[in-house]
Design an enzyme around this catalytic site. Structure first.
Site, PDB file in Angstrom:
ATOM      1  CG  ASP A  40      11.449   5.352   4.590  1.00 19.94           C
ATOM      2  OD1 ASP A  40      11.768   5.048   5.754  1.00 19.94           O
ATOM      3  OD2 ASP A  40      10.307   5.703   4.274  1.00 19.94           O
ATOM      4  N   GLY A  68       3.243   4.064   5.324  1.00 18.44           N
ATOM      5  CA  GLY A  68       4.330   3.909   6.291  1.00 18.44           C
ATOM      6  C   GLY A  68       5.291   2.778   5.981  1.00 18.44           C
ATOM      7  CG  LEU A  69       3.950  -0.699   4.814  1.00 16.14           C
ATOM      8  CD1 LEU A  69       3.242  -1.881   4.167  1.00 16.14           C
ATOM      9  CD2 LEU A  69       4.452  -1.098   6.208  1.00 16.14           C
ATOM     10  N   GLY A  70       7.249   2.581   3.309  1.00 14.05           N
ATOM     11  CA  GLY A  70       8.407   3.004   2.503  1.00 14.05           C
ATOM     12  C   GLY A  70       8.249   2.713   1.026  1.00 14.05           C
ATOM     13  CB  SER A  71       5.339   2.213  -1.231  1.00 15.08           C
ATOM     14  OG  SER A  71       4.745   3.461  -1.387  1.00 15.08           O
ATOM     15  CB  SER A  72       7.804   7.067  -2.099  1.00 17.58           C
ATOM     16  OG  SER A  72       8.339   7.390  -0.846  1.00 17.58           O
ATOM     17  CB  ALA A  73      12.318   4.777  -0.069  1.00 17.08           C
ATOM     18  CB  ALA A  74      10.332   0.228  -2.204  1.00 20.28           C
ATOM     19  N   PRO A 127       0.834  -1.204   0.000  1.00 23.77           N
ATOM     20  CG  PRO A 127      -0.055  -1.079   2.156  1.00 23.77           C
ATOM     21  CD  PRO A 127       0.714  -1.981   1.244  1.00 23.77           C
TER      22      PRO A 127
HETATM   23  C1  MEV Z   1       9.336   7.537   7.701  1.00 24.60           C
HETATM   24  O1  MEV Z   1       9.405   6.181   7.325  1.00 24.60           O
HETATM   25  C2  MEV Z   1      10.030   7.766   9.009  1.00 24.60           C
HETATM   26  C3  MEV Z   1      10.066   9.216   9.490  1.00 24.60           C
HETATM   27  O2  MEV Z   1      10.889   9.208  10.672  1.00 24.60           O
HETATM   28  C4  MEV Z   1      10.634  10.171   8.469  1.00 24.60           C
HETATM   29  C5  MEV Z   1      12.104   9.905   8.163  1.00 24.60           C
HETATM   30  O3  MEV Z   1      12.830   9.420   9.013  1.00 24.60           O
HETATM   31  O4  MEV Z   1      12.513  10.248   7.034  1.00 24.60           O
HETATM   32  C6  MEV Z   1       8.684   9.713   9.913  1.00 24.60           C
END
Ligand code: MEV
Length: 324
Positions: free
Chosen positions: A155, A108-114, A104
């Site tokens: 991420d 919060g699972l880091g999809s954009s960085a992945a 999703p």
């Molecule tokens: C995002 O996955 C984690 C945050 O701490 C932002 C970041 O560290 O870049 C909210």
């Protein structure tokens, strides 16, 4: 050697402890999970075309066309990444990028960085270059800065190298060898949010409550020392208790929501040792630890209240080329 087509994949992540505090120099603990993003890059005649599901953006002769405004918002940072890579690495007049993901987005699972790391890996492979992990990370970080404003770098780092590790900005990290495999529960609350806005929200909280924020951060810094000890033996019960405490801190700095609190409570009532939000908060995903043979049962019990619940495997490999 240049190819006609190249495919790469990169994992999502969950932060076990330390989101937001990591932006202020604390140590976070993060693990790559078994949700991956696939990116296929192919040579085309000219320009750049990027597709992710129904969202499409293309750029030819300086003109950008997108299938919708949300397609533009999601895909234009990637367009910048692809153009910058083409101009630095050379070797192609046009590229098509196709993204598919079982993760999703904005959860919060880091999809954009992945997506950025898998794109950097697939595109460089297409163009006949073998990028080092630090180069993949640099490209992914560039796109993350455009999307999130002030990311810590956690991420791009975890999706590039995979595994489980401690991370401290700007670039200090140490791999953690877990004594046995670790699986976690993940609930997607379904609420979507922007990491950049939540990082700003915490920054306002920190500026308006200087002493309190310093105290909360000091509390977190103590907590994470003990959390690292629990990983040496995978003491799941204590890991859960420390997740509960981390969740209280995240609630105090204003990034929890009613849905997150409800998910935490449902998980803990259903047998998890502890649960917390993961990533930026403001919605998105909640994680929980429990005995391994309880995970499926807890999943079943919580699925009535939260249908998007699953068991995720930790310490997955980082970005890699996928041979087709
Ligand atoms: C995002 O996955 C984690 C945050 O701490 C932002 C970041 O560290 O870049 C909210």
């Amino acid at each position: 050697m240049r190819r006609e087509r190249a495919k790469a994949s990169a994992p999502g992540k969950v932060i076990l402890w330390g989101e937001h505090f990591v932006v202020y120099g604390s140590t976070a603990v993060v693990t790559a999970i078994d949700c991956r993003v696939d990116v296929v890059c192919s040579l085309i005649g000219e320009g750049v075309s990027i597709r992710s599901g129904r969202a499409v953006c293309s750029k030819r002769g300086g003109v950008v066309r997108c299938s919708s405004s949300s397609a533009w918002r999601t895909l234009h940072p990637l367009m910048g990444l692809v153009e910058a890579m083409l101009s630095e690495l050379g070797g192609a007049d046009g590229v098509e990028v196709v993204i598919s993901s079982d993760m999703p987005r904005g959860a919060g699972l880091g999809s954009s960085a992945a997506v950025s790391a898998a794109t950097a890996k697939a595109l460089s492979t297409l163009l006949g270059h073998e990028l080092s992990p630090s180069d993949v990370k640099r490209w992914a970080m560039r796109a993350e800065q455009e999307i999130h404003g002030r990311p810590s770098g956690i991420d791009p780092h975890i999706t590039t190298v995979g595994g489980t590790l401690t991370y401290r900005r700007p670039d200090t990290w140490e791999g953690i060898e877990l004594p046995s495999s670790l699986r976690l529960l993940v609930i997607d609350t379904g609420e979507r949010r922007s990491t950049g806005k939540l990082v700003e929200k915490v920054s306002r909280f920190a500026a308006e409550n200087r002493t309190i924020f310093e105290e909360l951060k000091a509390f977190y810094d103590e907590l994470v020392k003990e959390a690292l000890d629990t990983l040496k033996t995978l003491d799941l019960k204590r890991m859960g208790e420390l997740m509960r405490l981390n969740q209280l801190l995240l609630r105090a700095v204003g990034v929890s929501t009613e849905d997150i609190e409800r998910a935490v409570e449902v998980l803990q009532r259903s047998g998890a040792y502890g649960a917390k939000l993961t990533g930026a908060g403001g919605g998105g995903c909640v994680i929980a630890v429990a005995e391994d043979d309880e995970l499926e049962k807890i999943c079943e019990r919580t699925s009535r209240a939260f249908p998007r619940v699953w068991v995720a495997r930790c310490s997955e490999p980082g970005v890699r080329v996928e041979e087709e």
